[in-house]
Scaffold this motif. Structure first.
Motif, PDB file in Angstrom:
ATOM      1  N   ASP A 244       0.825  -1.214   0.000  1.00 26.43           N
ATOM      2  CA  ASP A 244       0.000   0.000   0.000  1.00 26.43           C
ATOM      3  C   ASP A 244       0.856   1.260   0.000  1.00 26.43           C
ATOM      4  OD1 ASP A 244      -2.315  -1.419  -0.083  1.00 26.43           O
ATOM      5  OD2 ASP A 244      -2.846  -1.155   2.019  1.00 26.43           O
ATOM      6  N   LEU A 245       1.969   1.226   0.721  1.00 27.77           N
ATOM      7  CA  LEU A 245       2.846   2.398   0.777  1.00 27.77           C
ATOM      8  C   LEU A 245       3.410   2.708  -0.605  1.00 27.77           C
ATOM      9  CD1 LEU A 245       4.138   4.501   2.654  1.00 27.77           C
ATOM     10  CD2 LEU A 245       6.040   2.906   2.984  1.00 27.77           C
ATOM     11  N   GLY A 246       3.780   1.684  -1.351  1.00 26.84           N
ATOM     12  CA  GLY A 246       4.319   1.907  -2.691  1.00 26.84           C
ATOM     13  C   GLY A 246       3.259   2.223  -3.724  1.00 26.84           C
ATOM     14  N   PHE A 247       2.020   1.856  -3.447  1.00 30.57           N
ATOM     15  CA  PHE A 247       0.941   2.016  -4.421  1.00 30.57           C
ATOM     16  C   PHE A 247       0.199   3.336  -4.266  1.00 30.57           C
ATOM     17  CE2 PHE A 247      -3.645   1.521  -5.158  1.00 30.57           C
ATOM     18  CZ  PHE A 247      -3.666   1.186  -6.507  1.00 30.57           C
ATOM     19  N   THR A 248      -0.015   3.782  -3.019  1.00 29.46           N
ATOM     20  CA  THR A 248      -0.907   4.909  -2.754  1.00 29.46           C
ATOM     21  C   THR A 248      -0.393   6.216  -3.337  1.00 29.46           C
ATOM     22  OG1 THR A 248      -1.668   3.857  -0.718  1.00 29.46           O
ATOM     23  CG2 THR A 248      -2.077   6.206  -0.937  1.00 29.46           C
ATOM     24  N   GLY A 249       0.892   6.517  -3.158  1.00 29.17           N
ATOM     25  CA  GLY A 249       1.436   7.774  -3.655  1.00 29.17           C
ATOM     26  C   GLY A 249       1.300   7.939  -5.166  1.00 29.17           C
ATOM     27  N   SER A 303       1.357 -11.560  -7.310  1.00 26.39           N
ATOM     28  CA  SER A 303       0.579 -10.448  -7.874  1.00 26.39           C
ATOM     29  C   SER A 303       1.034  -9.109  -7.316  1.00 26.39           C
ATOM     30  CB  SER A 303      -0.914 -10.669  -7.628  1.00 26.39           C
ATOM     31  OG  SER A 303      -1.205 -10.810  -6.256  1.00 26.39           O
ATOM     32  N   ILE A 304       1.462  -9.057  -6.032  1.00 28.33           N
ATOM     33  CA  ILE A 304       2.034  -7.819  -5.498  1.00 28.33           C
ATOM     34  C   ILE A 304       3.306  -7.463  -6.264  1.00 28.33           C
ATOM     35  CG2 ILE A 304       3.122  -6.737  -3.492  1.00 28.33           C
ATOM     36  CD1 ILE A 304       1.297  -8.416  -1.708  1.00 28.33           C
ATOM     37  N   PHE A 305       4.150  -8.467  -6.480  1.00 29.54           N
ATOM     38  CA  PHE A 305       5.425  -8.241  -7.165  1.00 29.54           C
ATOM     39  C   PHE A 305       5.188  -7.799  -8.604  1.00 29.54           C
ATOM     40  CE2 PHE A 305       9.459  -9.308  -9.128  1.00 29.54           C
ATOM     41  CZ  PHE A 305      10.367  -8.871  -8.176  1.00 29.54           C
ATOM     42  N   ALA A 306       4.324  -8.514  -9.335  1.00 26.94           N
ATOM     43  CA  ALA A 306       4.043  -8.152 -10.721  1.00 26.94           C
ATOM     44  C   ALA A 306       3.331  -6.809 -10.811  1.00 26.94           C
ATOM     45  CB  ALA A 306       3.207  -9.247 -11.386  1.00 26.94           C
ATOM     46  N   GLY A 307       2.435  -6.547  -9.865  1.00 29.83           N
ATOM     47  CA  GLY A 307       1.730  -5.266  -9.863  1.00 29.83           C
ATOM     48  C   GLY A 307       2.673  -4.099  -9.669  1.00 29.83           C
ATOM     49  N   SER A 308       3.757  -4.305  -8.915  1.00 25.24           N
ATOM     50  CA  SER A 308       4.724  -3.219  -8.720  1.00 25.24           C
ATOM     51  C   SER A 308       5.364  -2.813 -10.041  1.00 25.24           C
ATOM     52  CB  SER A 308       5.794  -3.650  -7.712  1.00 25.24           C
ATOM     53  OG  SER A 308       6.627  -4.675  -8.254  1.00 25.24           O
ATOM     54  N   LEU A 333      -3.871  -6.706 -11.157  1.00 22.10           N
ATOM     55  CA  LEU A 333      -2.871  -7.311 -10.266  1.00 22.10           C
ATOM     56  C   LEU A 333      -3.010  -6.822  -8.832  1.00 22.10           C
ATOM     57  CD1 LEU A 333       0.112  -7.157 -12.764  1.00 22.10           C
ATOM     58  CD2 LEU A 333      -0.983  -9.235 -11.893  1.00 22.10           C
ATOM     59  N   THR A 334      -3.193  -5.509  -8.652  1.00 26.07           N
ATOM     60  CA  THR A 334      -3.350  -5.016  -7.278  1.00 26.07           C
ATOM     61  C   THR A 334      -4.711  -5.404  -6.712  1.00 26.07           C
ATOM     62  OG1 THR A 334      -4.134  -2.855  -8.077  1.00 26.07           O
ATOM     63  CG2 THR A 334      -1.778  -3.088  -7.669  1.00 26.07           C
ATOM     64  N   GLY A 335      -5.728  -5.468  -7.576  1.00 27.18           N
ATOM     65  CA  GLY A 335      -7.028  -5.942  -7.106  1.00 27.18           C
ATOM     66  C   GLY A 335      -6.969  -7.395  -6.671  1.00 27.18           C
ATOM     67  N   LEU A 336      -6.230  -8.212  -7.431  1.00 19.29           N
ATOM     68  CA  LEU A 336      -6.081  -9.622  -7.071  1.00 19.29           C
ATOM     69  C   LEU A 336      -5.333  -9.769  -5.756  1.00 19.29           C
ATOM     70  CD1 LEU A 336      -6.362 -12.619  -7.787  1.00 19.29           C
ATOM     71  CD2 LEU A 336      -4.247 -12.421  -9.124  1.00 19.29           C
ATOM     72  N   SER A 337      -4.225  -9.054  -5.614  1.00 13.80           N
ATOM     73  CA  SER A 337      -3.455  -9.163  -4.369  1.00 13.80           C
ATOM     74  C   SER A 337      -4.256  -8.647  -3.186  1.00 13.80           C
ATOM     75  CB  SER A 337      -2.137  -8.397  -4.487  1.00 13.80           C
ATOM     76  OG  SER A 337      -2.363  -7.012  -4.689  1.00 13.80           O
ATOM     77  N   GLY A 338      -4.994  -7.539  -3.376  1.00 14.01           N
ATOM     78  CA  GLY A 338      -5.794  -7.002  -2.283  1.00 14.01           C
ATOM     79  C   GLY A 338      -6.901  -7.948  -1.850  1.00 14.01           C
ATOM     80  N   ALA A 339      -7.589  -8.549  -2.834  1.00 11.79           N
ATOM     81  CA  ALA A 339      -8.674  -9.475  -2.503  1.00 11.79           C
ATOM     82  C   ALA A 339      -8.141 -10.721  -1.812  1.00 11.79           C
ATOM     83  CB  ALA A 339      -9.422  -9.857  -3.769  1.00 11.79           C
ATOM     84  N   LEU A 340      -7.008 -11.249  -2.299  1.00 15.92           N
ATOM     85  CA  LEU A 340      -6.444 -12.449  -1.683  1.00 15.92           C
ATOM     86  C   LEU A 340      -5.914 -12.150  -0.286  1.00 15.92           C
ATOM     87  CD1 LEU A 340      -4.583 -14.049  -4.728  1.00 15.92           C
ATOM     88  CD2 LEU A 340      -6.647 -14.896  -3.596  1.00 15.92           C
ATOM     89  N   CYS A 341      -5.267 -11.006  -0.113  1.00 21.43           N
ATOM     90  CA  CYS A 341      -4.792 -10.647   1.223  1.00 21.43           C
ATOM     91  C   CYS A 341      -5.970 -10.493   2.189  1.00 21.43           C
ATOM     92  CB  CYS A 341      -3.984  -9.353   1.169  1.00 21.43           C
ATOM     93  SG  CYS A 341      -2.353  -9.520   0.407  1.00 21.43           S
TER      94      CYS A 341
END
Length: 416
Positions: A244-249, A303-308, A333-341
């Motif tokens: 989230d820290l890397g994605f939000t900004g 998915s977190i890694f690929a989404g980055s 990718l971020t939707g998948l990682s968020g839903a799975l987390c």
């Protein structure tokens, strides 16, 4: 309030998928109405604040709710676990509805003013600190463990629907009757959720033999200790924080600056955001239909890694069409990682701790991650969009590395 035993609740839901379960659908209807009301409320608050004061004052009113939400979120998790999430959600929605309708009546009679808006924002933030952990803990009480991933998908669809419908509905209210009308619409939508929630059957948890006469503080410390020593939840929280820290900004502040630099304008930024929403919505639909994806822990990390990588790539796409296409991948990718987390948080936590677990996850996302927004803006001003997007992508990628490097999390599966 209707309650059933945990075994009975399991029997009621295990025979049918969550999207065909009337109990889950009533919960989903309540959640959707409340989320649409929230979107209308925020638009009405922003409009009323701009009309009542300067831009700086309006920004302060909009930011007021963040402080009590951050300070009280962990305590809200304790309240949700002690009183039960449905009871807390119903009470929170009643308070939010009354506050919004009260301000709507005040604005209708006396016109706009900053103080009522600031008090409303402060109250909303305080109630959100209790509401959000309870909302996160409630799905585990209305369906079986095997359906929690599907419920996460349904919840994601509700969030997308609320974001698409809420803003136009709020704008219509403002156009017809000003901010007072928009606040009235928001309050009525939140009110719709209350009778739906009252009709929802919830599973009754077994007595917590470790609780005894513990104080709220001991419950809070116990919840934090539970997360810290859990082989899956501890690395999962760190992965969520870094992701989230890397994605939000980049996706909040950076995208607006990128669109301005490229000359895409507001419409171009809208297309990019639409691409992101499309990808995230598609993942929510997939989980709703499938209900379960294998190797959830490793898939979340990948998915977190690929989404980055897709987050970093946004800064180097020269045109709007290409950026919208990349944004679809970011959303997927971020939707998948968020839903799975989210599904792993639900299924790996003991139900008695779920409110506190959700509170910590919410604090990480709503307290820590937004700190990256002013940092991203300042860094882009100093070094440009490319280096900052790449650095943010690297932070996000660390979340994937953490998830894949923790054996218990990497091997974690969603229940059948």
């Amino acid at each position: 309030m209707t309650t059933v035993s945990a075994a009975s609740a399991e029997a009621l839901t295990v025979e049918r998928p969550a999207h065909r379960d009337g109990n889950v659908l009533r919960w989903l209807g309540a959640y959707t109405a409340s989320m649409v009301g929230d979107n209308v409320y925020y638009l009405a608050l922003a409009w009323a604040a701009v009309r009542a004061g300067s831009p700086a004052q309006a920004g302060l009113v909009m930011a007021v709710s963040a402080l009590p939400r951050a300070l009280l979120m962990l305590g809200g998790g304790v309240v949700a676990d002690r009183l039960g999430p449905r009871r807390v959600v119903i009470g929170s929605d009643v308070v939010r509805c009354a506050a919004v309708l009260g301000v709507a009546a005040l604005l209708w009679l006396a016109g706009p003013g900053l103080w009522p808006l600031a008090v409303l924002a402060l109250l909303f933030g305080a109630v959100d600190a209790v509401f959000m952990p309870a909302v996160g803990a409630l799905p585990a009480r209305v369906t079986s463990r095997g359906q929690l991933a599907r419920v996460q998908g349904m919840r994601g669809l509700a969030i997308r629907f609320a974001s698409v419908v809420g803003a136009p509905l709020g704008g219509l209210g403002v156009a017809l009757g000003g901010a007072a009308a928009a606040f009235g619409i928001a309050g009525l939508l939140i009110a719709v959720s209350v009778p739906l929630l009252v009709s929802v059957r919830v599973g009754e948890l077994p007595p917590d033999e470790t609780a005894g006469d513990s104080t709220a503080w001991r419950d809070l410390v116990g919840g934090l200790r539970y997360i810290r020593h859990h082989r899956v939840l501890a690395p999962l929280m760190l992965a969520i924080a870094l992701g989230d820290l890397g994605f939000t900004g980049p996706l909040n502040v950076g995208l607006a600056l990128l669109a301005d630099q490229r000359g895409w304008g507001a419409s171009g930024m809208g297309w990019v955001l639409a691409g992101f929403s499309t990808g995230a919505g598609a993942v929510s639909l997939l989980l709703t239909v499938r209900g379960r994806l294998p190797r959830a822990g490793s898939l979340a990390g990948c998915s977190i890694f690929a989404g980055s990588a897709t987050v970093g790539a946004l800064a180097f796409v020269p045109n709007v069409l290409g950026a919208a296409g990349v944004a679809v991948l970011v959303g997927l990718l971020t939707g998948l990682s968020g839903a799975l987390c989210g599904a792993l948080l639900q299924t790996q936590s003991e139900p008695a701790y779920l409110g506190r677990v959700t509170a910590v996850a919410g604090l990480v996302s709503l307290g820590l991650a937004p700190l990256g927004m002013p940092l991203s803006a300042a860094a882009i001003g100093a070094w440009g969009t490319g280096p900052v997007f790449v650095a943010s992508a690297a932070v996000c990628a660390l979340g994937g590395v953490v998830a894949l490097a923790a054996p218990a999390l990497r091997r974690a599966e969603l229940p059948h």
